[in-house]
Motif scaffolding. Structure first.
Motif, PDB file in Angstrom:
ATOM      1  N   ASP A   1       0.898  -1.313  -0.136  1.00 53.69           N
ATOM      2  CA  ASP A   1      -0.059   0.003   0.103  1.00 53.69           C
ATOM      3  C   ASP A   1       0.522   1.645   0.127  1.00 53.69           C
ATOM      4  OD1 ASP A   1      -2.215  -1.668   0.599  1.00 53.69           O
ATOM      5  OD2 ASP A   1      -2.228  -1.393   2.313  1.00 53.69           O
ATOM      6  N   SER A   2       0.391   2.172  -0.416  1.00 55.91           N
ATOM      7  CA  SER A   2       1.560   3.708  -0.743  1.00 55.91           C
ATOM      8  C   SER A   2       1.861   4.012   0.845  1.00 55.91           C
ATOM      9  CB  SER A   2       0.442   4.532  -1.310  1.00 55.91           C
ATOM     10  OG  SER A   2       0.234   4.353  -2.646  1.00 55.91           O
ATOM     11  N   ARG A   3       2.530   4.676   0.771  1.00 58.78           N
ATOM     12  CA  ARG A   3       3.593   5.171   2.043  1.00 58.78           C
ATOM     13  C   ARG A   3       3.622   6.329   2.759  1.00 58.78           C
ATOM     14  NH1 ARG A   3       5.171   2.501   7.310  1.00 58.78           N
ATOM     15  NH2 ARG A   3       6.967   3.904   8.035  1.00 58.78           N
ATOM     16  N   ASN A   4       3.166   6.902   3.805  1.00 59.58           N
ATOM     17  CA  ASN A   4       4.050   8.367   3.909  1.00 59.58           C
ATOM     18  C   ASN A   4       4.906   7.953   4.759  1.00 59.58           C
ATOM     19  OD1 ASN A   4       1.716   9.335   2.892  1.00 59.58           O
ATOM     20  ND2 ASN A   4       1.044   9.803   4.889  1.00 59.58           N
ATOM     21  N   ASN A   5       6.119   8.949   4.365  1.00 61.14           N
ATOM     22  CA  ASN A   5       7.995   8.460   4.672  1.00 61.14           C
ATOM     23  C   ASN A   5       8.400   9.131   5.421  1.00 61.14           C
ATOM     24  OD1 ASN A   5       9.972   7.090   5.760  1.00 61.14           O
ATOM     25  ND2 ASN A   5      11.226   8.261   4.186  1.00 61.14           N
ATOM     26  N   PHE A   6       8.479  10.445   6.445  1.00 57.77           N
ATOM     27  CA  PHE A   6       9.029  11.251   7.265  1.00 57.77           C
ATOM     28  C   PHE A   6      10.093  11.128   7.467  1.00 57.77           C
ATOM     29  CE2 PHE A   6       4.774  12.516   7.123  1.00 57.77           C
ATOM     30  CZ  PHE A   6       4.721  13.932   7.095  1.00 57.77           C
TER      31      PHE A   6
END
Length: 449
Positions: free
Chosen positions: A110-115
């Protein structure tokens, strides 16, 4: 009406300024735009040195990178970086003992945010002495900029002297022309009186009137030249209130011993100091070229956080500490650059010696010019005295009808021309003497600054 007239006179006297050479010189050195620009160059050279210091202290960066992706490699890497990777991500819950099966969780995440929040510190540990040598060159450049400023002040002072003395001479020429007017008025009155008595013809009167008109034209031209000279002084000094000048500025210097003068010139001349600085800089360029033969050592420190949201939690942090060494095993351009810097250094040595030869030649020429101008001035002064005697004798001879009006006017013109030549000779003599001070590396106050 009288009050209005007095107000005009008062206003003119308030705003008008009578200046001497030092007044104009100080104002010019204070207001000249080129000198102000040169001062800014010295500040730039100082900042160049601070820039090298800043590089040697390293660089600290704070960055925040925010991304969103369904790229399987990036997603899995971000989970690893935030310490969230599980066996399920490898597809263990899907394989059912079939290790050839492609796990969907891993390949189609699944699409994932990354900071990514990180603080980095990069520091050059060793540059083969390149930074230290560049700093030394920049210090030499700073000295050169200061010398250029001093040199420009000296030559600008000479330009001010030329302009100021030109204004003084123009003023004296106006006075001389007005005296010539008085003289020709006397001759004209005599001619008119003689004509009434029938002693001379109408031609004598007209010749005197024609000469008077020419003298009047000279006064107008001299006045214009004076105004132009004052306008240039106003331009140089940025002072629009200058309305008059005082006495001629002369500089006296002992020019009898050439060896002593040459020694002083070689010691003081800013041009030679600049060439010496350039020679030192070219020599240090050789050392910079040699620095490429050394390995470069650098370090990188990094501390940060990775997660699918902005965080500063301890279990999401990481650090990296790295030391790197870089050394070029083969690069033939290093040898070529080194040879080029050596050649440039030899050229700077030749330029230094050539400048010394030029200073010697310039001093010899200007000393000869001073002696010539002084001798010419003496002769012009004697010629003026003799011309005055001749014109006085000619007036008596004309009165006694021994010479014609044309001959009298000719001698009168010779006398006026002699006065003009004396003024020009005085002007040229002051410039020749002032040029010697520049040859010696001094300003017009006799100082080396």
């Amino acid at each position: 009406m009288i009050k209005y007239f007095l107000l005009i006179i008062f206003s003119t006297s308030v705003f008008a300024q009578i200046v001497d050479f030092n007044d104009v010189l100080n104002l010019t050195l204070q207001n000249d735009k080129n000198l102000q620009k040169q001062k800014l160059n010295t500040k730039i050279s100082k900042l160049d040195i601070e820039n090298i210091n800043a590089i040697s202290y390293g660089k600290i960066n704070l960055s925040e990178e925010i991304s969103r992706t369904n790229h399987s490699g990036y997603v899995f890497n971000s989970k690893l970086s935030s310490r969230e990777a599980s066996f399920n991500d490898f597809g263990f819950s899907e394989n059912n003992g079939d290790f050839n099966k492609e796990p969907k969780n891993l390949n189609y995440p699944d699409s994932r945010n990354n900071f990514t929040t990180k603080l980095t510190y990069d520091l050059p540990l060793f540059t083969g002495f390149k930074l230290s040598k560049q700093k030394e060159i920049l210090k030499l450049k700073q000295k050169a900029e200061i010398l250029k400023l001093t040199l420009n002040k000296k030559y600008l002072s000479y330009e001010v002297l030329k302009a100021y003395n030109q204004a003084v001479i123009a003023k004296e020429f106006i006075n001389a022309s007005k005296k010539a007017q008085d003289s020709i008025n006397f001759v004209l009155k005599s001619a008119i009186a003689f004509h009434k008595e029938g002693l001379v013809t109408k031609i004598d009167v007209n010749q005197a009137r024609l000469h008077k008109l020419n003298i009047n034209a000279q006064v107008i031209e001299a006045t214009n030249n004076y105004e132009l000279a004052l306008e240039y002084l106003r331009f140089l000094s940025s002072n629009d209130k200058i309305s008059n000048v005082k006495e001629l500025k002369t500089i006296h210097y002992d020019i009898t011993n050439f060896t002593t003068l040459l020694h002083e010139a070689l010691k003081n001349r800013d041009e030679l100091k600049l060439q010496k600085i350039n020679k030192s800089a070219m020599k240090k360029n050789i050392d910079i070229a040699k620095s490429s033969y050394f390995p470069s050592v650098y370090s990188h420190l990094e501390y940060g956080f990775n997660d699918d949201k902005l965080t500063f939690e301890d279990d999401k942090d990481y650090y990296t500490a790295m030391i790197g060494i870089n050394y070029s095993l083969f690069d033939n351009t290093k040898s070529i650059k080194k040879q080029q810097t050596k050649i440039t250094y030899k050229q700077s040595i030749l330029d230094y010696e050539k400048t010394k030869d030029f200073i010697k030649l310039e001093l010899q020429k200007d000393l000869l010019n001073v002696k010539t101008k002084e001798a010419i001035l003496k002769e012009k002064v004697q010629a003026k005295i003799l011309a005055k005697e001749i014109v006085e004798q000619s007036k008596l001879m004309y009165k006694n009808r021994l010479i014609s009006m044309s001959e009298l006017l000719k001698q009168e013109a010779n006398f006026q021309n002699s006065k003009a030549q004396v003024l020009m000779a005085k002007y040229e003599n002051t410039l020749a003497l002032a040029k010697i001070t520049l040859d010696l590396g001094l300003n017009l106050k006799g100082k080396n600054d």
